[in-house]
Design an enzyme around this catalytic site. Structure first.
Site, PDB file in Angstrom:
ATOM      1  N   ASP A  26      28.917  -1.315  -7.265  1.00  9.49           N
ATOM      2  CA  ASP A  26      27.912  -0.865  -6.293  1.00  9.49           C
ATOM      3  C   ASP A  26      28.503  -0.783  -4.883  1.00  9.49           C
ATOM      4  OD1 ASP A  26      25.449  -0.001  -5.476  1.00  9.49           O
ATOM      5  OD2 ASP A  26      24.519  -1.988  -5.432  1.00  9.49           O
ATOM      6  N   GLY A  27      27.977   0.146  -4.096  1.00 14.26           N
ATOM      7  CA  GLY A  27      28.351   0.243  -2.682  1.00 14.26           C
ATOM      8  C   GLY A  27      29.133   1.492  -2.321  1.00 14.26           C
ATOM      9  N   ASN A  28      29.287   2.407  -3.265  1.00 11.20           N
ATOM     10  CA  ASN A  28      30.032   3.648  -2.981  1.00 11.20           C
ATOM     11  C   ASN A  28      29.385   4.452  -1.852  1.00 11.20           C
ATOM     12  OD1 ASN A  28      31.540   2.927  -5.189  1.00 11.20           O
ATOM     13  ND2 ASN A  28      30.759   4.534  -6.544  1.00 11.20           N
ATOM     14  N   GLY A  29      28.059   4.546  -1.883  1.00  9.69           N
ATOM     15  CA  GLY A  29      27.336   5.346  -0.898  1.00  9.69           C
ATOM     16  C   GLY A  29      27.506   4.766   0.505  1.00  9.69           C
ATOM     17  N   ARG A  30      27.354   3.440   0.618  1.00  9.75           N
ATOM     18  CA  ARG A  30      27.489   2.792   1.931  1.00  9.75           C
ATOM     19  C   ARG A  30      28.915   2.911   2.454  1.00  9.75           C
ATOM     20  NH1 ARG A  30      24.784  -2.490  -0.157  1.00  9.75           N
ATOM     21  NH2 ARG A  30      24.827  -1.229  -2.064  1.00  9.75           N
ATOM     22  N   TRP A  31      29.866   2.847   1.531  1.00 11.55           N
ATOM     23  CA  TRP A  31      31.289   2.988   1.909  1.00 11.55           C
ATOM     24  C   TRP A  31      31.526   4.373   2.514  1.00 11.55           C
ATOM     25  CZ3 TRP A  31      35.549   5.975   0.570  1.00 11.55           C
ATOM     26  CH2 TRP A  31      36.820   5.420   0.845  1.00 11.55           C
ATOM     27  N   ASN A  74      19.311   6.031 -12.185  1.00  9.99           N
ATOM     28  CA  ASN A  74      20.053   6.828 -11.206  1.00  9.99           C
ATOM     29  C   ASN A  74      19.664   8.318 -11.207  1.00  9.99           C
ATOM     30  OD1 ASN A  74      23.076   4.802 -11.466  1.00  9.99           O
ATOM     31  ND2 ASN A  74      21.484   4.758  -9.899  1.00  9.99           N
ATOM     32  N   TRP A  75      18.862   8.755 -12.200  1.00  9.13           N
ATOM     33  CA  TRP A  75      18.343  10.138 -12.197  1.00  9.13           C
ATOM     34  C   TRP A  75      17.398  10.358 -11.027  1.00  9.13           C
ATOM     35  CZ3 TRP A  75      21.024  13.170 -15.282  1.00  9.13           C
ATOM     36  CH2 TRP A  75      21.574  12.658 -16.461  1.00  9.13           C
ATOM     37  N   ARG A  77      18.113   9.983  -8.044  1.00  7.90           N
ATOM     38  CA  ARG A  77      18.889  10.416  -6.873  1.00  7.90           C
ATOM     39  C   ARG A  77      18.804  11.935  -6.687  1.00  7.90           C
ATOM     40  NH1 ARG A  77      23.902   6.304  -6.247  1.00  7.90           N
ATOM     41  NH2 ARG A  77      22.664   4.424  -6.630  1.00  7.90           N
ATOM     42  N   GLU A 213      27.994 -15.746 -16.678  1.00  5.95           N
ATOM     43  CA  GLU A 213      28.090 -16.222 -15.303  1.00  5.95           C
ATOM     44  C   GLU A 213      27.996 -14.985 -14.407  1.00  5.95           C
ATOM     45  OE1 GLU A 213      28.549 -19.456 -14.364  1.00  5.95           O
ATOM     46  OE2 GLU A 213      28.511 -20.111 -16.458  1.00  5.95           O
TER      47      GLU A 213
HETATM   48  C1  IPE Z   1      23.371  -0.106 -10.215  1.00  4.82           C
HETATM   49  O1  IPE Z   1      23.491   0.278  -8.882  1.00  4.82           O
HETATM   50  C2  IPE Z   1      23.871   0.983 -11.109  1.00  4.82           C
HETATM   51  C3  IPE Z   1      25.307   1.244 -11.064  1.00  4.82           C
HETATM   52  C4  IPE Z   1      26.190   0.561 -10.394  1.00  4.82           C
HETATM   53  C5  IPE Z   1      25.739   2.363 -11.858  1.00  4.82           C
HETATM   54  P1  IPE Z   1      22.259   0.938  -8.082  1.00  4.82           P
HETATM   55  O2  IPE Z   1      22.712   1.147  -6.696  1.00  4.82           O
HETATM   56  O3  IPE Z   1      21.765   2.117  -8.817  1.00  4.82           O
HETATM   57  O4  IPE Z   1      21.143  -0.196  -8.194  1.00  4.82           O
HETATM   58  P2  IPE Z   1      19.927  -0.534  -7.227  1.00  4.82           P
HETATM   59  O5  IPE Z   1      19.127   0.723  -7.068  1.00  4.82           O
HETATM   60  O6  IPE Z   1      20.518  -0.988  -5.925  1.00  4.82           O
HETATM   61  O7  IPE Z   1      19.202  -1.627  -7.936  1.00  4.82           O
HETATM   62  C1  IPE Z   2      27.234   2.689  -7.073  1.00  5.78           C
HETATM   63  O1  IPE Z   2      27.243   2.968  -5.711  1.00  5.78           O
HETATM   64  C2  IPE Z   2      27.551   3.903  -7.916  1.00  5.78           C
HETATM   65  C3  IPE Z   2      26.407   4.410  -8.687  1.00  5.78           C
HETATM   66  C4  IPE Z   2      25.239   3.857  -8.772  1.00  5.78           C
HETATM   67  C5  IPE Z   2      26.621   5.663  -9.401  1.00  5.78           C
HETATM   68  P1  IPE Z   2      25.932   3.483  -4.988  1.00  5.78           P
HETATM   69  O2  IPE Z   2      25.915   4.975  -5.043  1.00  5.78           O
HETATM   70  O3  IPE Z   2      24.728   2.811  -5.526  1.00  5.78           O
HETATM   71  O4  IPE Z   2      26.207   3.020  -3.491  1.00  5.78           O
HETATM   72  P2  IPE Z   2      25.151   2.416  -2.480  1.00  5.78           P
HETATM   73  O5  IPE Z   2      24.496   1.264  -3.148  1.00  5.78           O
HETATM   74  O6  IPE Z   2      24.191   3.509  -2.147  1.00  5.78           O
HETATM   75  O7  IPE Z   2      25.982   2.002  -1.303  1.00  5.78           O
HETATM   76 MG    MG Z   3      23.763   1.118  -5.053  1.00 10.61          MG
END
Ligand code: IPE
Ligand code: IPE
Ligand code: MG
Length: 248
Positions: A26-31, A74-75, A77, A213
């Site tokens: 998680d965190g690709n978007g914020r990065w 994630n659909w 989005r 864990e």
């Molecule tokens: C969880 O991350 C799903 C994946 C890493 C593929 P999300 O970013 O979709 O989860 P939420 O919405 O913060 O719970």
């Molecule tokens: C996780 O990163 C990747 C997927 C869920 C596909 P995010 O896209 O959720 O990144 P944030 O949480 O918005 O930073």
């Molecule tokens: Mg995320």
């Protein structure tokens, strides 16, 4: 016994340990946002990290690695982000298929494939078939995966088996459920790691993680590297896992 593991099993880091580590990447978007770039730029950087994490597994004693790539939620989005992610999955499978095979990786996908595009499903099948006999590291990619959806699909399959006279309701136990889940044949995760500072499971390995864990790190997934992977495993090695019993 949970995960079939011995209650008194001692933790030790290094090759030959056969750990199962699952990542909520998680965190690709914020990065990407921090760099004033579009979200798919973060997903590309994240895919590279996933590749590096897989490569590091044998040295770190991780035999099974599971990566949460796309959830059933994630659909929700935007269409452009979903299209970019699906294109990235196709690109990455093509790009890494033969090197993964050469590294002895067995790759499997979990999740519902029905809504995925046909080209992507064909690539998934090709990669799974190519690597089916490998055993050095077992890589599981969760794509259009949701823990609840997986349990529902398994329940439907069990109901059909009951109707077909192949299964008796009184014989349904934990082993039966485990057999009908997408993860059939995989051990339960020992450790689930989530990056980006969010402390929730977001529908990941709901059944399988009952005794896992958890490790939550503030690092955004595209910044997660081999050194932090090793550090997280060191920390895990210090924990005592009781599985409901009593030790010491
Ligand atoms: C969880 O991350 C799903 C994946 C890493 C593929 P999300 O970013 O979709 O989860 P939420 O919405 O913060 O719970
Ligand atoms: C996780 O990163 C990747 C997927 C869920 C596909 P995010 O896209 O959720 O990144 P944030 O949480 O918005 O930073
Ligand atoms: Mg995320």
């Amino acid at each position: 016994m949970a995960g079939g593991r011995d209650v008194n099993q001692q933790s030790q880091i290094g090759p030959g340990r056969d750990l199962h580590v699952a990542f909520i990447m998680d965190g690709n978007g914020r990065w990407a946002k921090a760099r004033r770039r579009p979200r798919p730029f973060g997903h590309q950087a994240g895919a590279k990290r996933a590749r590096e994490v897989v490569e590091a597994c044998p040295d770190l004693g991780v035999k099974y690695v599971t990566l949460y790539a796309f959830s059933t939620e994630n659909w929700k989005r935007s269409k452009p982000e979903i299209i970019a992610l699906m294109a990235l999955f196709r690109h990455y499978i093509r790009k890494t298929m033969h090197e993964l095979h050469a590294e002895g990786a067995r790759v499997r996908f979990i999740g519902d494939r029905a809504p995925l595009d046909r080209k992507l499903v064909a690539l998934i099948q090709e990669l799974e078939a190519l690597t089916a006999r490998n055993d050095r590291v077992h890589v599981t990619v969760a794509l259009n995966y949701g823990g609840r959806d997986e349990i529902l699909r398994a329940t439907r399959k069990m109901a059909q088996a009951v109707i077909a006279g192949q299964l008796r309701p009184e014989d349904i136990g934990e082993d039966t459920m485990t057999h009908y889940l997408d993860t059939a044949g995989l051990p339960d995760p020992d450790l689930v790691v989530r990056t980006s500072g969010e402390a929730r499971t977001s529908n990941f390995l709901t059944w399988q993680s009952a005794y896992a864990e958890y490790e939550f790190t503030d690092t955004l997934w595209p910044d997660f590297g081999r050194a932090e992977f090793a550090a997280v495993l060191d920390k895990f090695g210090l924990r005592e896992r009781r599985f409901g019993g009593v030790t010491g």
